[in-house]
Scaffold this active site. Structure first.
Site, PDB file in Angstrom:
ATOM      1  N   SER A 101       0.289 -10.097  -0.456  1.00  0.00           N
ATOM      2  CA  SER A 101      -0.456 -11.357  -0.359  1.00  0.00           C
ATOM      3  C   SER A 101      -0.006 -12.331  -1.449  1.00  0.00           C
ATOM      4  CB  SER A 101      -1.965 -11.106  -0.423  1.00  0.00           C
ATOM      5  OG  SER A 101      -2.267 -10.205  -1.447  1.00  0.00           O
ATOM      6  N   THR A 157       0.806  -1.220   0.000  1.00  0.00           N
ATOM      7  CA  THR A 157       0.000   0.000   0.000  1.00  0.00           C
ATOM      8  C   THR A 157       0.839   1.269   0.000  1.00  0.00           C
ATOM      9  OG1 THR A 157      -1.813  -1.094   1.120  1.00  0.00           O
ATOM     10  CG2 THR A 157      -1.715   1.279   1.356  1.00  0.00           C
ATOM     11  N   THR A 161       1.580  -4.784   4.233  1.00  0.00           N
ATOM     12  CA  THR A 161       1.395  -5.185   5.630  1.00  0.00           C
ATOM     13  C   THR A 161       0.835  -6.600   5.776  1.00  0.00           C
ATOM     14  OG1 THR A 161      -0.793  -4.160   5.625  1.00  0.00           O
ATOM     15  CG2 THR A 161       1.035  -2.826   6.460  1.00  0.00           C
ATOM     16  N   ASP A 162       0.125  -7.074   4.738  1.00  0.00           N
ATOM     17  CA  ASP A 162      -0.603  -8.339   4.910  1.00  0.00           C
ATOM     18  C   ASP A 162       0.291  -9.501   5.330  1.00  0.00           C
ATOM     19  OD1 ASP A 162      -2.892  -7.019   4.315  1.00  0.00           O
ATOM     20  OD2 ASP A 162      -3.084  -7.772   2.266  1.00  0.00           O
ATOM     21  N   THR A 189       0.273 -21.884  20.227  1.00  0.00           N
ATOM     22  CA  THR A 189      -1.067 -21.584  20.742  1.00  0.00           C
ATOM     23  C   THR A 189      -1.843 -20.648  19.819  1.00  0.00           C
ATOM     24  OG1 THR A 189      -2.335 -20.612  22.562  1.00  0.00           O
ATOM     25  CG2 THR A 189      -0.128 -19.716  22.218  1.00  0.00           C
ATOM     26  N   GLN A 190      -3.155 -20.829  19.812  1.00  0.00           N
ATOM     27  CA  GLN A 190      -4.017 -19.900  19.067  1.00  0.00           C
ATOM     28  C   GLN A 190      -4.170 -18.574  19.805  1.00  0.00           C
ATOM     29  OE1 GLN A 190      -7.791 -21.800  18.205  1.00  0.00           O
ATOM     30  NE2 GLN A 190      -6.798 -23.602  17.318  1.00  0.00           N
ATOM     31  N   CYS A 191      -3.779 -18.537  21.079  1.00  0.00           N
ATOM     32  CA  CYS A 191      -3.872 -17.283  21.843  1.00  0.00           C
ATOM     33  C   CYS A 191      -2.877 -16.272  21.294  1.00  0.00           C
ATOM     34  CB  CYS A 191      -3.549 -17.524  23.312  1.00  0.00           C
ATOM     35  SG  CYS A 191      -4.723 -18.585  24.128  1.00  0.00           S
TER      36      CYS A 191
HETATM   37  N1  ASP Z   1      -2.568  -5.781   0.338  1.00  0.00           N
HETATM   38  C1  ASP Z   1      -1.521  -4.891   0.745  1.00  0.00           C
HETATM   39  C2  ASP Z   1      -0.242  -5.715   0.854  1.00  0.00           C
HETATM   40  O1  ASP Z   1      -0.053  -6.396   1.802  1.00  0.00           O
HETATM   41  C3  ASP Z   1      -1.857  -4.254   2.036  1.00  0.00           C
HETATM   42  C4  ASP Z   1      -0.819  -3.323   2.575  1.00  0.00           C
HETATM   43  O2  ASP Z   1       0.204  -3.039   2.019  1.00  0.00           O
HETATM   44  O3  ASP Z   1      -1.037  -2.836   3.687  1.00  0.00           O
HETATM   45  O4  ASP Z   1       0.566  -5.650  -0.061  1.00  0.00           O
END
Ligand code: ASP
Length: 360
Positions: A67, A21, A97-98, A287-289
Site C-alpha cells: 500500500s 504478507t 496483494t493490495d 466502467t465501474q462494473c
Molecule cells: N498489506 C499487504 C500488502 O499489500 C497485504 C498483502 O500482502 O496481502 O503489502
C-alpha cells in the site's frame, strides 16, 4: 542481498522480494504483521531447491507493504528486471496483494518487447503460518517462470499474476477479495493457465510473438503521476468535479462511469469535461462494473461523452487504464497519439470490438 542454488544448464530464475504478507511474521510484542528478512522465506520453502533450478533472490531494502508503493518503485523494479534480463530465464516478483494489480499492470507496459516470464505472486497468509497459501503460490509461480515450450521457448512470455491456482494476464487483473485465497480475478480475459495436478496452459490465450520477431527489451524510465481516478456516484457535486478538473498539473483522468460507459448528462458536467478536454486533459471512460466493456454508442448518455471527446477505455480495468495512461503520458506523446494508443491493445490489455473505437 543474493542467495543462490546452482546447477549447470538448469533454468535460471530471479526472485525479487518487494515485501507484502508473504514474507511477514508476527511481531511478538504487538501481534502486528511486519516484514521479515527474505532469508526466512527461503528457509520456509526448502522444497524450492528440489526443482533443480538456479534460483537467486534480491530483496528490497526495506521490504514494503504494497500500500506504500510508488511510481518510482515501479520504475526501479522495471530497471532491476532490465539489469538482470540476459542472465535469467524468468522472474518471480513477490509483492503485497493490495496493489499487486497496479504494479503488475504498470510493469506490463514498462517492459516493452518482453519475451520472458515475469510472474507476480504473494499470499493472503504469511509464509510462516501453517495454513499459508504462500507456499503453493510461490512454488507454482517459480515453476511457471521456468516452463518452456517443446521448442525451448518461454511458455508464458508475459507479465502475469499467479494466485490460488490461476495464472492471469497482469493487466487484466483486479484484487477481488480481501480475505479469500482466491484474491485476484480477471473478468474480461480467460486464465492463461490453471494449476491442479498438472499446470494446464491455455496456449491460445497466451501472447507470444513469432520467433523471427527478434524482440529486444526496452524499459521506459518515466511515468507521469499527474493522473486522477474520478469515480462517479449519483449526486456527485459540481464543486467536486470542478475542483478536480481544475488541478493545474492534471494531465489525465480515468473516469469510472456506470454500466456500459454512461454518466449524467447534466449540462454542468458535460461542460466541465469538454472544457478540460479542450485544455488537453485526456479523459478515459472505464466502467465501474467488474466485467464487460464500455460501449459509448449504446445509450444517449455514452454518445454525449463520445461527442465531447471522452475516450473509450473499452474493457480495461481501472488499474490498467490508470497505469497505461501514466506510461503513455510519461513518454511525452501528443494528445492524439495518446488518445489513439489508449484505444488499442499494447500488450493484450483490452479487447477491440467494433464499437470500442469511438474517438479520433
Ligand atoms: N498489506 C499487504 C500488502 O499489500 C497485504 C498483502 O500482502 O496481502 O503489502
Amino acid at each position: 542481498m543474493k542467495h543462490g542454488t546452482t546447477e549447470q544448464g538448469s533454468p535460471k530464475i530471479l526472485l525479487i522480494y518487494t515485501g507484502g504478507t508473504i514474507g511477514m511474521i508476527e511481531d511478538p510484542l504487538t501481534g502486528a504483521l511486519r516484514a521479515f528478512d527474505f532469508t526466512y522465506l527461503l528457509d520456509q520453502i526448502p522444497e524450492l531447491q528440489r526443482f533443480g533450478f538456479e534460483i537467486s533472490s534480491i530483496q528490497f531494502d526495506p521490504p514494503i507493504d504494497s500500500s506504500a508503493i510508488t511510481l518510482d518503485i515501479w520504475l526501479q523494479l522495471a530497471s532491476t528486471i532490465e539489469e538482470h534480463y540476459n542472465t535469467y530465464d524468468g522472474f518471480v516478483v513477490l509483492h503485497g496483494t493490495d496493489t499487486m494489480a497496479y504494479t503488475a499492470s504498470a510493469l506490463s507496459f514498462l517492459l516493452e518487447g518482453l519475451d520472458k516470464p515475469v510472474i507476480f505472486t504473494g499470499s493472503q497468509l504469511p509464509i510462516g503460518r501453517l495454513r499459508t497459501d504462500g507456499k503453493e503460490n510461490l512454488i507454482t509461480a517459480v515453476q511457471i517462470a521456468a516452463e518452456r515450450t517443446p521448442e525451448g521457448l518461454p511458455m508464458v512470455p508475459e507479465v502475469c499474476i499467479y494466485f490460488d491456482t490461476h495464472l492471469l494476464r497482469a493487466n487484466r487483473t483486479i484484487k477481488c477479495s480481501a480475505d479469500l485465497f482466491e484474491a485476484f480475478a480477471s473478468y474480461n480475459y480467460p486464465s492463461l493457465a490453471n494449476a491442479g495436478i498438472h499446470i494446464n496452459y491455455q496456449e491460445m490465450y497466451i501472447h507470444r510473438t513469432s520467433q523471427d520477431a527478434q524482440k529486444k527489451l526496452r524499459v521506459s524510465k518515466t511515468m507521469d503521476p499527474n493522473v486522477v481516478v474520478l469515480r462517479l456516484f449519483p449526486g456527485i457535486p459540481q464543486e467536486v468535479v470542478q475542483t478536480i478538473l481544475a488541478i493545474p498539473s492534471l494531465h489525465g483522468v480515468i473516469l469510472e462511469t456506470y454500466g456500459s460507459g454512461n454518466a449524467t448528462t447534466e449540462p454542468w458536467f458535460l461542460d466541465l469535461l469538454a472544457q478540460a478536454i479542450k485544455r488537453g486533459i485526456i479523459i478515459v471512460n472505464v466502467t465501474q462494473c467488474l466485467s464487460g466493456t464500455v460501449d459509448m454508442s449504446r445509450y444517449d448518455t455514452g454518445i454525449r461523452l463520445g461527442q465531447i471527446g471522452v475516450i473509450s477505455g473499452a474493457d480495461m480495468t481501472t488499474e490498467c487504464a490508470l497505469t497505461k495512461l501514466m506510461f503513455l503520458l510519461g513518454k511525452g506523446l501528443c494528445y492524439e497519439e495518446i488518445a489513439q494508443q489508449m484505444q488499442r491493445p499494447i500488450c493484450g490489455e483490452l479487447t477491440l470490438t467494433p464499437n470500442t473505437t469511438t474517438h479520433k
